[in-house]
Design a protein around this motif. Structure first.
Motif, PDB file in Angstrom:
ATOM      1  N   GLY A  38       0.819  -1.209   0.000  1.00 23.04           N
ATOM      2  CA  GLY A  38       0.000   0.000   0.000  1.00 23.04           C
ATOM      3  C   GLY A  38       0.845   1.246   0.000  1.00 23.04           C
ATOM      4  N   PRO A  39       0.233   2.413  -0.149  1.00 23.38           N
ATOM      5  CA  PRO A  39       0.984   3.665  -0.291  1.00 23.38           C
ATOM      6  C   PRO A  39       1.738   4.063   0.972  1.00 23.38           C
ATOM      7  N   ASP A  40       2.792   4.834   0.752  1.00 21.42           N
ATOM      8  CA  ASP A  40       3.580   5.407   1.842  1.00 21.42           C
ATOM      9  C   ASP A  40       3.148   6.863   2.006  1.00 21.42           C
ATOM     10  N   PRO A  41       2.443   7.217   3.070  1.00 18.03           N
ATOM     11  CA  PRO A  41       1.926   8.592   3.207  1.00 18.03           C
ATOM     12  C   PRO A  41       3.020   9.647   3.301  1.00 18.03           C
ATOM     13  N   ARG A  42       4.226   9.244   3.648  1.00 16.66           N
ATOM     14  CA  ARG A  42       5.320  10.214   3.743  1.00 16.66           C
ATOM     15  C   ARG A  42       5.904  10.578   2.380  1.00 16.66           C
ATOM     16  N   LEU A  43       5.737   9.688   1.410  1.00 17.12           N
ATOM     17  CA  LEU A  43       6.455   9.840   0.145  1.00 17.12           C
ATOM     18  C   LEU A  43       6.155  11.162  -0.540  1.00 17.12           C
ATOM     19  N   LYS A  44       4.885  11.542  -0.619  1.00 22.04           N
ATOM     20  CA  LYS A  44       4.535  12.769  -1.342  1.00 22.04           C
ATOM     21  C   LYS A  44       5.133  14.000  -0.685  1.00 22.04           C
ATOM     22  N   TRP A  45       5.261  13.986   0.644  1.00 24.91           N
ATOM     23  CA  TRP A  45       5.832  15.152   1.322  1.00 24.91           C
ATOM     24  C   TRP A  45       7.343  15.195   1.146  1.00 24.91           C
ATOM     25  N   ILE A  46       7.983  14.047   1.135  1.00 24.22           N
ATOM     26  CA  ILE A  46       9.431  14.005   0.882  1.00 24.22           C
ATOM     27  C   ILE A  46       9.737  14.496  -0.524  1.00 24.22           C
ATOM     28  N   VAL A  47       8.944  14.055  -1.490  1.00 22.21           N
ATOM     29  CA  VAL A  47       9.141  14.485  -2.873  1.00 22.21           C
ATOM     30  C   VAL A  47       8.933  15.985  -3.007  1.00 22.21           C
ATOM     31  N   CYS A  48       7.885  16.503  -2.395  1.00 21.12           N
ATOM     32  CA  CYS A  48       7.639  17.957  -2.447  1.00 21.12           C
ATOM     33  C   CYS A  48       8.795  18.730  -1.835  1.00 21.12           C
ATOM     34  N   MET A  49       9.347  18.237  -0.741  1.00 22.12           N
ATOM     35  CA  MET A  49      10.490  18.894  -0.115  1.00 22.12           C
ATOM     36  C   MET A  49      11.703  18.883  -1.038  1.00 22.12           C
ATOM     37  N   MET A  50      11.956  17.761  -1.708  1.00 22.23           N
ATOM     38  CA  MET A  50      13.104  17.666  -2.610  1.00 22.23           C
ATOM     39  C   MET A  50      12.942  18.586  -3.811  1.00 22.23           C
ATOM     40  N   VAL A  51      11.744  18.659  -4.357  1.00 20.02           N
ATOM     41  CA  VAL A  51      11.491  19.579  -5.472  1.00 20.02           C
ATOM     42  C   VAL A  51      11.722  21.021  -5.019  1.00 20.02           C
ATOM     43  N   ALA A  52      11.248  21.363  -3.831  1.00 27.11           N
ATOM     44  CA  ALA A  52      11.437  22.714  -3.303  1.00 27.11           C
ATOM     45  C   ALA A  52      12.921  23.026  -3.104  1.00 27.11           C
ATOM     46  N   ILE A  53      13.690  22.045  -2.625  1.00 27.00           N
ATOM     47  CA  ILE A  53      15.135  22.241  -2.439  1.00 27.00           C
ATOM     48  C   ILE A  53      15.805  22.539  -3.770  1.00 27.00           C
ATOM     49  N   GLN A  54      15.426  21.815  -4.820  1.00 29.26           N
ATOM     50  CA  GLN A  54      16.025  22.081  -6.118  1.00 29.26           C
ATOM     51  C   GLN A  54      15.587  23.430  -6.677  1.00 29.26           C
ATOM     52  N   PHE A  55      14.346  23.827  -6.455  1.00 29.94           N
ATOM     53  CA  PHE A  55      13.905  25.153  -6.887  1.00 29.94           C
ATOM     54  C   PHE A  55      14.728  26.238  -6.190  1.00 29.94           C
ATOM     55  N   LEU A  56      14.986  26.057  -4.898  1.00 26.06           N
ATOM     56  CA  LEU A  56      15.824  27.003  -4.168  1.00 26.06           C
ATOM     57  C   LEU A  56      17.240  27.010  -4.731  1.00 26.06           C
ATOM     58  N   ALA A  57      17.757  25.827  -5.066  1.00 25.37           N
ATOM     59  CA  ALA A  57      19.100  25.740  -5.644  1.00 25.37           C
ATOM     60  C   ALA A  57      19.169  26.469  -6.984  1.00 25.37           C
ATOM     61  N   PHE A  58      18.110  26.348  -7.803  1.00 25.93           N
ATOM     62  CA  PHE A  58      18.078  27.071  -9.079  1.00 25.93           C
ATOM     63  C   PHE A  58      18.267  28.578  -8.844  1.00 25.93           C
ATOM     64  N   TYR A  59      17.593  29.085  -7.830  1.00 27.03           N
ATOM     65  CA  TYR A  59      17.684  30.514  -7.530  1.00 27.03           C
ATOM     66  C   TYR A  59      19.068  30.899  -7.002  1.00 27.03           C
ATOM     67  N   LEU A  60      19.621  30.051  -6.140  1.00 29.69           N
ATOM     68  CA  LEU A  60      20.891  30.395  -5.494  1.00 29.69           C
ATOM     69  C   LEU A  60      22.082  30.348  -6.439  1.00 29.69           C
ATOM     70  N   ILE A  61      22.024  29.502  -7.469  1.00 31.24           N
ATOM     71  CA  ILE A  61      23.199  29.392  -8.344  1.00 31.24           C
ATOM     72  C   ILE A  61      23.126  30.311  -9.573  1.00 31.24           C
ATOM     73  N   LYS A  62      22.043  31.048  -9.724  1.00 31.66           N
ATOM     74  CA  LYS A  62      21.860  31.833 -10.943  1.00 31.66           C
ATOM     75  C   LYS A  62      22.898  32.932 -11.099  1.00 31.66           C
ATOM     76  N   ASP A  63      23.482  33.398 -10.005  1.00 37.01           N
ATOM     77  CA  ASP A  63      24.475  34.475 -10.087  1.00 37.01           C
ATOM     78  C   ASP A  63      25.886  34.020  -9.736  1.00 37.01           C
ATOM     79  N   LEU A  64      26.106  32.718  -9.588  1.00 40.07           N
ATOM     80  CA  LEU A  64      27.440  32.211  -9.263  1.00 40.07           C
ATOM     81  C   LEU A  64      28.324  32.186 -10.500  1.00 40.07           C
ATOM     82  N   ASP A  65      29.650  32.186 -10.288  1.00 33.77           N
ATOM     83  CA  ASP A  65      30.579  31.950 -11.389  1.00 33.77           C
ATOM     84  C   ASP A  65      30.355  30.547 -11.933  1.00 33.77           C
ATOM     85  N   TRP A  66      30.690  30.356 -13.197  1.00 36.03           N
ATOM     86  CA  TRP A  66      30.439  29.069 -13.835  1.00 36.03           C
ATOM     87  C   TRP A  66      31.180  27.929 -13.144  1.00 36.03           C
TER      88      TRP A  66
END
Length: 323
Positions: A38-66
């Protein structure tokens, strides 16, 4: 580095895969394992957190040196994105919302796909269930390398290159081995992903896009986590076609290392697979297992007896029902 491997064909067998029989035997002895399905009720929240972390990373690296963009791409982004592919693997088994809400799982997988950059969640679902149902099946299981891969990547150096190019081969194998008509879900997956990629570029420029796409390619190529591609089914020992890994990287990969347990019980979420091993320990403790995916990669490259041909393959008979 130029030594040629001895194997010139796959390991053809004429027996059924072991997982169905072992599942029946374990369930007869330990029926309480059914409660883990059966389903894991935690999975959707873990996935949402990981997506949010990557969205934050997209913002943080936009002005970094290559140079720092590339550093964080491999050091962080590749780990998260590979982990996201394994979240999609979990969702493909309907472990986010359950079998009664199958379409919720499909669209949630598209959401989890966003920070990966490459639209593959809908196609992965179709082919992955065939992999479980027809493990090693000739012309059906696209996890098996092509004849070209087995023939050409036959030296240590070429195997090294083959591992780097794993994302490419996983993308083109279905087209070579088992092409299927494109579905509406796959079109939707492509449209959603392209829209997201364009929007990301429009908002924050090229660096987040490079971080996203390069992170996915690097994370599924020459990377410690990608050792699971080799560890799961490549035949390091004759007679064994599935292997489990019980190391710490399971924490980042939704316990995909518990691979014998997963193939025995694909409807049990990764978080509960250690409980399967604990309950039915006598079925798993004596099976060949790994403690390091990095060592798996090293051994695969350096052992001249191993190559992409080191897979169990079987001819399928009867009615083959594919996704």
């Amino acid at each position: 580095m130029g030594n040629r491997v001895a194997r010139e064909d796959f390991e053809w067998v004429y027996t059924d895969q072991p997982h169905a029989d072992r599942r029946k035997e374990i369930l007869a002895k330990y029926p309480e394992i059914k409660s883990l399905m059966g389903p894991d009720p935690r999975l959707k929240w873990i996935v949402c957190m990981m997506v949010a972390i990557q969205f934050l990373a997209f913002y943080l690296i936009k002005d970094l040196d290559w140079k720092w963009v590339l550093f964080w791409t491999y050091a962080f982004g590749s780990c998260i994105n590979h982990s996201m592919t394994l979240a999609i693997h979990e969702i493909s088994h309907n472990t986010a919302f359950g079998n009664n809400k199958a379409m919720w799982n499909r669209y949630f997988a598209m959401f989890a796909n966003l920070p990966i950059g490459l639209p593959y969640s809908a196609s992965f679902k179709r082919y992955h269930l065939d992999h479980h149902r027809y493990l090693g099946g000739d012309g059906v299981d696209v996890d098996i390398p092509t004849e070209f891969e087995g023939w050409f990547f036959c030296t240590r150096f070429r195997k090294f290159i083959w591992i780097i190019l794993q994302p490419l081969f996983y993308a083109i194998r279905p087209l070579c081995i088992n092409p299927k008509p494109i579905t509406q879900l796959e079109v939707t997956n492509l449209a959603v992903q392209l829209t997201f990629n364009i929007l990301l570029y429009w908002l924050w420029g090229a660096k987040p896009v490079v971080y996203m796409l390069a992170g996915s390619l690097l994370g599924m190529g020459l990377h410690p986590i990608s050792g699971h591609f080799i560890a799961e089914h490549y035949m390091f020992l004759k007679g064994h076609e599935t292997y489990s890994y019980y190391g710490s990287l399971n924490l980042l990969t939704f316990n995909v290392g518990y691979h014998n347990e997963h193939h025995d019980f694909p409807s049990i979420p990764g978080r509960r697979l250690p409980m399967v091993k604990k309950i039915a320990a006598e079925y798993y403790d004596d099976l060949p297992q790994y403690t390091s995916w990095l060592k798996v990669l090293f051994d695969f490259i350096m052992d001249d007896a191993l190559s992409p041909y080191s897979r169990v393959k079987r001819k399928l008979t009867g009615d083959v029902k594919q996704e």
